[in-house]
Design a protein around this motif. Structure first.
Motif, short mmCIF file in Angstrom:
data_model
loop_
_atom_site.label_atom_id
_atom_site.label_comp_id
_atom_site.label_asym_id
_atom_site.label_seq_id
_atom_site.Cartn_x
_atom_site.Cartn_y
_atom_site.Cartn_z
N ARG A 131 0.80 -1.23 0.00
CA ARG A 131 0.00 0.00 0.00
C ARG A 131 0.84 1.28 0.00
NH1 ARG A 131 -4.68 0.45 3.88
NH2 ARG A 131 -5.20 2.00 2.32
N GLU A 132 2.15 1.15 0.13
CA GLU A 132 3.00 2.33 0.22
C GLU A 132 2.84 3.26 -0.99
OE1 GLU A 132 7.69 3.50 0.98
OE2 GLU A 132 7.13 1.40 0.70
N SER A 133 2.83 2.72 -2.19
CA SER A 133 2.71 3.58 -3.37
C SER A 133 1.32 4.22 -3.45
CB SER A 133 3.01 2.79 -4.65
OG SER A 133 2.10 1.73 -4.80
N GLU A 134 0.30 3.51 -3.02
CA GLU A 134 -1.07 4.06 -2.99
C GLU A 134 -1.16 5.25 -2.04
OE1 GLU A 134 -5.00 2.85 -0.45
OE2 GLU A 134 -3.83 1.21 -1.30
N LEU A 135 -0.51 5.13 -0.86
CA LEU A 135 -0.59 6.17 0.16
C LEU A 135 0.36 7.34 -0.09
CD1 LEU A 135 -0.74 3.83 3.28
CD2 LEU A 135 -2.63 5.16 2.31
N GLY A 136 1.47 7.06 -0.77
CA GLY A 136 2.45 8.11 -1.02
C GLY A 136 3.46 8.25 0.10
N TYR A 137 3.39 7.41 1.08
CA TYR A 137 4.38 7.37 2.16
C TYR A 137 4.30 6.00 2.80
CZ TYR A 137 0.57 7.96 5.53
OH TYR A 137 -0.56 7.78 6.27
N ARG A 138 5.29 5.68 3.62
CA ARG A 138 5.35 4.38 4.29
C ARG A 138 4.91 4.57 5.74
NH1 ARG A 138 7.28 -0.48 3.13
NH2 ARG A 138 7.97 -1.82 4.82
N PRO A 139 3.67 4.21 6.06
CA PRO A 139 3.19 4.42 7.43
C PRO A 139 3.78 3.42 8.41
CG PRO A 139 1.52 3.31 6.16
CD PRO A 139 2.65 3.63 5.21
N ALA A 140 4.08 3.90 9.59
CA ALA A 140 4.53 3.04 10.68
C ALA A 140 3.31 2.46 11.38
CB ALA A 140 5.38 3.83 11.67
N LEU A 141 3.47 1.31 11.98
CA LEU A 141 2.38 0.67 12.71
C LEU A 141 1.83 1.61 13.77
CD1 LEU A 141 2.26 -2.99 13.84
CD2 LEU A 141 1.51 -1.19 15.36
N SER A 142 2.71 2.29 14.49
CA SER A 142 2.26 3.19 15.56
C SER A 142 1.43 4.34 15.01
CB SER A 142 3.45 3.71 16.35
OG SER A 142 4.32 4.45 15.52
N HIS A 143 1.77 4.84 13.83
CA HIS A 143 1.01 5.95 13.24
C HIS A 143 -0.38 5.49 12.79
CE1 HIS A 143 5.21 7.64 12.33
NE2 HIS A 143 4.77 8.12 13.48
N VAL A 144 -0.46 4.31 12.22
CA VAL A 144 -1.76 3.78 11.81
C VAL A 144 -2.63 3.54 13.04
CG1 VAL A 144 -2.95 1.84 10.70
CG2 VAL A 144 -0.90 2.82 9.64
N ALA A 145 -2.03 2.95 14.08
CA ALA A 145 -2.78 2.68 15.31
C ALA A 145 -3.30 3.97 15.93
CB ALA A 145 -1.89 1.93 16.30
N LYS A 146 -2.45 4.97 16.01
CA LYS A 146 -2.84 6.26 16.59
C LYS A 146 -3.96 6.91 15.77
CE LYS A 146 -0.88 10.84 17.49
NZ LYS A 146 0.36 11.61 17.39
N ALA A 147 -3.81 6.94 14.46
CA ALA A 147 -4.84 7.54 13.60
C ALA A 147 -6.17 6.80 13.75
CB ALA A 147 -4.38 7.53 12.14
N TRP A 148 -6.12 5.47 13.83
CA TRP A 148 -7.33 4.67 13.99
C TRP A 148 -8.04 5.01 15.30
CZ3 TRP A 148 -10.59 1.64 11.38
CH2 TRP A 148 -11.48 0.86 12.11
N LEU A 149 -7.29 5.04 16.38
CA LEU A 149 -7.89 5.32 17.69
C LEU A 149 -8.50 6.72 17.73
CD1 LEU A 149 -5.08 3.77 19.90
CD2 LEU A 149 -7.42 2.91 19.68
N ILE A 150 -7.81 7.69 17.18
CA ILE A 150 -8.32 9.06 17.17
C ILE A 150 -9.58 9.16 16.34
CG2 ILE A 150 -7.79 11.39 16.31
CD1 ILE A 150 -4.90 10.92 17.34
N GLU A 151 -9.57 8.49 15.19
CA GLU A 151 -10.76 8.53 14.32
C GLU A 151 -11.91 7.74 14.92
OE1 GLU A 151 -11.88 6.96 9.91
OE2 GLU A 151 -10.10 8.26 10.05
N LYS A 152 -11.63 6.56 15.42
CA LYS A 152 -12.68 5.70 15.98
C LYS A 152 -13.43 6.38 17.12
CE LYS A 152 -13.70 1.33 18.16
NZ LYS A 152 -13.52 -0.08 18.07
#
Length: 164
Positions: A131-152
């Motif tokens: 998914r890196e090319s789709e997103l335009g950056y390489r997300p770290a697990l911690s960043h995805v987890a944080k974004a998910w929690l904040i959004e959820k």
């Protein structure tokens, strides 16, 4: 000085070791003895973190955000797993730039430590590769987890939380 509860734990583990010997499982008894020996806990911890255990994922954030997440969630590890599964399935993508922390906010920061299943972590890393090319950056697990929690939990920006 060990607490009464700590002393009871060691006593019970020694009794379990003896029963394992009596039951004809000396190799299991030796493993129990090895864990209760000096330094045994650190060896056990390394083995589970390096092996198929649940490695710790420190998620850096403002303390007000961490508190808001802990208050909103009944199980942060389950929520993080749900978010990682959504990322793997392609149904969740953190907003571009969400992985960048705001600087000079004056807010105290720290880690929200979450244990993540090693297999889930491995599947996440595979998904990042695809998914890196789709997103335009390489997300770290911690960043995805944080974004998910904040959004959820619809957590407000840290600056707004700090004002309240």
């Amino acid at each position: 000085m060990p607490s009464k509860k700590d002393t009871e734990l060691v006593t019970n583990l020694r009794a379990a070791s003896k029963r394992l010997v009596d039951a004809g499982a000396p190799e299991l008894a030796a493993a129990v003895e090895e864990v209760i020996a000096p330094g045994g806990w650190s060896r056990l911890r390394r083995a589970t973190e390096d092996g198929a255990g649940s490695p710790n994922v420190p998620i850096h954030m403002p303390l007000v955000t961490r508190t808001a997440i802990q208050n909103a969630s009944s199980s942060v590890p389950k929520d993080v797993a749900e978010g990682l599964e959504a990322f793997i399935a392609g149904t969740f993508s953190p907003a571009a730039g969400a992985h960048r922390a705001r600087r000079n906010t004056g807010l105290e920061t720290g880690n929200l430590n979450v244990r993540v299943d090693a297999d889930l972590k491995a599947r996440f890393l595979e998904a990042v590769d695809t998914r890196e090319s789709e997103l335009g950056y390489r997300p770290a697990l911690s960043h995805v987890a944080k974004a998910w929690l904040i959004e959820k939990y619809d957590i407000a920006p840290a600056e707004k939380l700090a004002e309240a």
